[in-house]
Design an enzyme around this catalytic site. Structure first.
Site, PDB file in Angstrom:
ATOM      1  N   LYS A  78       0.586  -0.920   0.238  1.00  0.00           N
ATOM      2  CA  LYS A  78       0.135   0.124  -0.059  1.00  0.00           C
ATOM      3  C   LYS A  78       1.148   0.927   0.112  1.00  0.00           C
ATOM      4  O   LYS A  78       2.234   1.106   0.554  1.00  0.00           O
ATOM      5  CB  LYS A  78      -0.990  -0.428   1.288  1.00  0.00           C
ATOM      6  CG  LYS A  78      -1.855   1.300   1.155  1.00  0.00           C
ATOM      7  CD  LYS A  78      -2.368   0.770   2.573  1.00  0.00           C
ATOM      8  CE  LYS A  78      -3.752   2.209   2.848  1.00  0.00           C
ATOM      9  NZ  LYS A  78      -5.199   1.718   4.021  1.00  0.00           N
ATOM     10  N   SER A 158      -9.584   1.871   2.671  1.00  0.00           N
ATOM     11  CA  SER A 158      -8.900   2.392   1.946  1.00  0.00           C
ATOM     12  C   SER A 158      -7.846   2.079   1.429  1.00  0.00           C
ATOM     13  O   SER A 158      -7.470   2.132   0.379  1.00  0.00           O
ATOM     14  CB  SER A 158      -7.899   3.584   2.833  1.00  0.00           C
ATOM     15  OG  SER A 158      -7.087   2.834   4.322  1.00  0.00           O
ATOM     16  N   SER A 182      -9.698  -0.944   7.274  1.00  0.00           N
ATOM     17  CA  SER A 182      -9.284  -0.951   5.747  1.00  0.00           C
ATOM     18  C   SER A 182      -8.870  -2.180   5.721  1.00  0.00           C
ATOM     19  O   SER A 182      -8.134  -1.648   4.461  1.00  0.00           O
ATOM     20  CB  SER A 182      -8.130   0.430   5.921  1.00  0.00           C
ATOM     21  OG  SER A 182      -8.994   0.986   5.992  1.00  0.00           O
TER      22      SER A 182
END
Length: 493
Positions: A78, A158, A182
């Protein structure tokens, strides 16, 4: 033979050890898949040259019978994990060209075990979102489609880019971060295993901060065994992180397939009453309860009386911490700087931040700044901290009677892009079932447990006692075995 990019982490390790294929071939298959599915917008930065160089080194290690635990295994990170010499943006315009000169501890841990990084994945800006629709690089599209509609769906957020990458066979595993859900919510939306360890198990050093008392690195995989392998590599004490827990990294892989005999599973069914939970989710929850009962577990009714306040508490505490953490982005030291002739320093701050931050980030900074103000501190922030302690106490009381707790990972299946984004409150409620465990800092996982009537994956959440990742994996593995007749794979991939 299974396509190389569809192999699990465990099967890839086995194949590499047996010399059925090389790491270079394995990485090449993943690069080909990434190129084929650029439309999903899962990656924001490719590191193919680095990956191929790392793969060549891995092949040499295997030739010398000197391979490490993750030697040659492709993963994605990420884009809030700092990677030395590689752009790291948190998918915000304010950091769009930021290149760190140091490595995050979690990515370094994986590199030290032989992992090969394919690239950095898309995400909601500064990890603020539940649908991956606030990134400065554009929306992420889920690899999944409903069986009655061809509309593009959100992958969750997210960490939506990481979820799309693993679900779409563009990485064997991918790092995410989980502040209020997330990792677990996107895993539920995309048919993956998503694991958030105990707060402090994984170092936060080199992770771009959202809410420091809640942020924790997590991992997406396509099997529970893979999750255990990756967690063993990621976790560990780090003196560079003041919140890192000084505890031995446990052996986790033996949890897979362990007996459920004498295991007590707590079920707070009252949390599903009167909420926005969809009927498909409720059925999946009940089916999973029966599955665990049939596997030998004892089901215990429990209550978590303060969990219903979790979302309200979270959206006071997390924005407050974000307001403080994001104050460092002022255009002076690094990142975007907006300047005009004869501009004062205050005007430069204002222009840089108003230009660099997106709307959702600005909203949360404003909320956070208010609750930390003299008028908001007593009325909101201090009260939220007290209720956070009550939420944690509820879990402590429950865990005096049970070994793990079972909840849905999300109240709904994946929804269409654009369907809910105009109502922030509805978006915030996506984390209804994940936030309470985050507030208490507990280890938890989402594991695929069923399909909706429209053919979309649904995840069940297992919450464990602090530092008890082992039992979370044990329960997750039992559920995985019980639904192995269901194919959690998007069509066309």
């Amino acid at each position: 033979m299974t396509e190389l990019n569809k192999l699990t982490v465990a099967d890839s390790i086995k194949g590499l050890k047996n010399k059925d294929f090389t790491s270079t071939e394995l990485i090449g298959a993943h690069i080909k898949q990434i190129e084929k599915h650029r439309n999903l917008n899962a990656y924001v930065t490719d590191t193919f040259d680095l990956a191929l160089k790392q793969a060549e080194a891995a092949d040499q290690k295997y030739a010398q019978n000197n391979a490490r635990t993750l030697e040659g295994i492709p993963f994605a990170a990420k884009d809030l994990f700092c990677t030395k010499g590689i752009r790291t943006t948190a998918c915000s315009n304010i950091l769009k060209n930021f290149i760190p000169n140091y490595e995050s501890s979690v990515t370094q841990n994986i590199f030290d075990k032989g992992g090969v990084m394919l690239g950095k994945t898309n995400m909601d800006e500064f990890a603020m979102g539940s649908a991956n629709i606030t990134s400065c690089f554009g929306n992420v599209i889920s690899p999944w489609k409903a069986n009655d509609d061809n509309a593009d769906l959100v992958p969750g957020g997210s960490s939506g880019g990481s979820a799309a990458a693993v679900s779409g066979f563009m990485a064997s595993a991918a790092l995410g971060s989980d502040t209020g859900g997330s990792v677990r919510q996107p895993a539920s939306f995309t048919g993956l295993v998503g694991f958030k360890p105990t707060y402090g198990r994984c170092s936060r050093y080199g992770m771009i901060s959202f809410a420091s008392s809640l942020d924790q690195a997590g991992i997406f995989t396509r099997s529970v065994l893979d999750s255990s392998i990756m967690l063993e590599a990621m976790m560990g004490f780090d003196e560079k992180d003041s919140t890192s827990i000084k505890a031995e990294v446990p052996e986790l892989q033996s949890a897979i397939g362990s007996s459920m005999k004498n295991m007590k599973i707590g079920v707070p069914l009252s949390l599903g009453e009167g909420s926005i939970i969809e009927p498909d989710i409720m059925k999946m929850w009940q089916d999973t309860i029966e599955l665990l009962k049939n596997a030998g577990a004892e089901i215990v009714d429990i209550t978590l009386p303060h969990a219903k306040y979790g979302v309200a508490v979270y959206y006071v505490i997390a924005p407050a911490e974000a307001s403080s953490n994001l104050s460092r982005y002022d255009g002076v030291r690094y990142g975007l700087r907006v300047e005009r002739e004869n501009m004062t320093l205050d005007e430069m701050y204002e222009m840089t931040r108003s230009t660099g931050f997106g709307e959702e980030v600005k909203r949360r900074i404003m909320i956070g700044t208010y609750v930390l103000s003299s008028s908001g501190m007593d009325a909101y922030y201090l009260k939220a901290q007290k209720v956070r302690r009550l939420v944690a106490n509820d879990f402590n009381n429950a865990f005096a009677k049970v070994d793990a707790i079972l909840l849905p990972a999300a109240p709904t299946a994946a929804f269409k892009i654009g369907e809910k984004q105009n109502d922030p409150t509805i978006m915030y409620l996506n984390d209804l079932f994940t936030i309470p465990a985050s507030l208490a800092g507990l280890p938890c996982a989402s594991v695929p447990a069923g399909l909706s009537a429209r053919g979309l994956p649904l995840g069940i959440q297992i919450i464990g006692k602090q530092l008890d990742e082992y039992n979370v994996l044990k329960v997750a593995s039992t559920i995985e075995s019980g639904v192995k007749h269901i194919k959690f794979e998007p069509k066309g991939f």
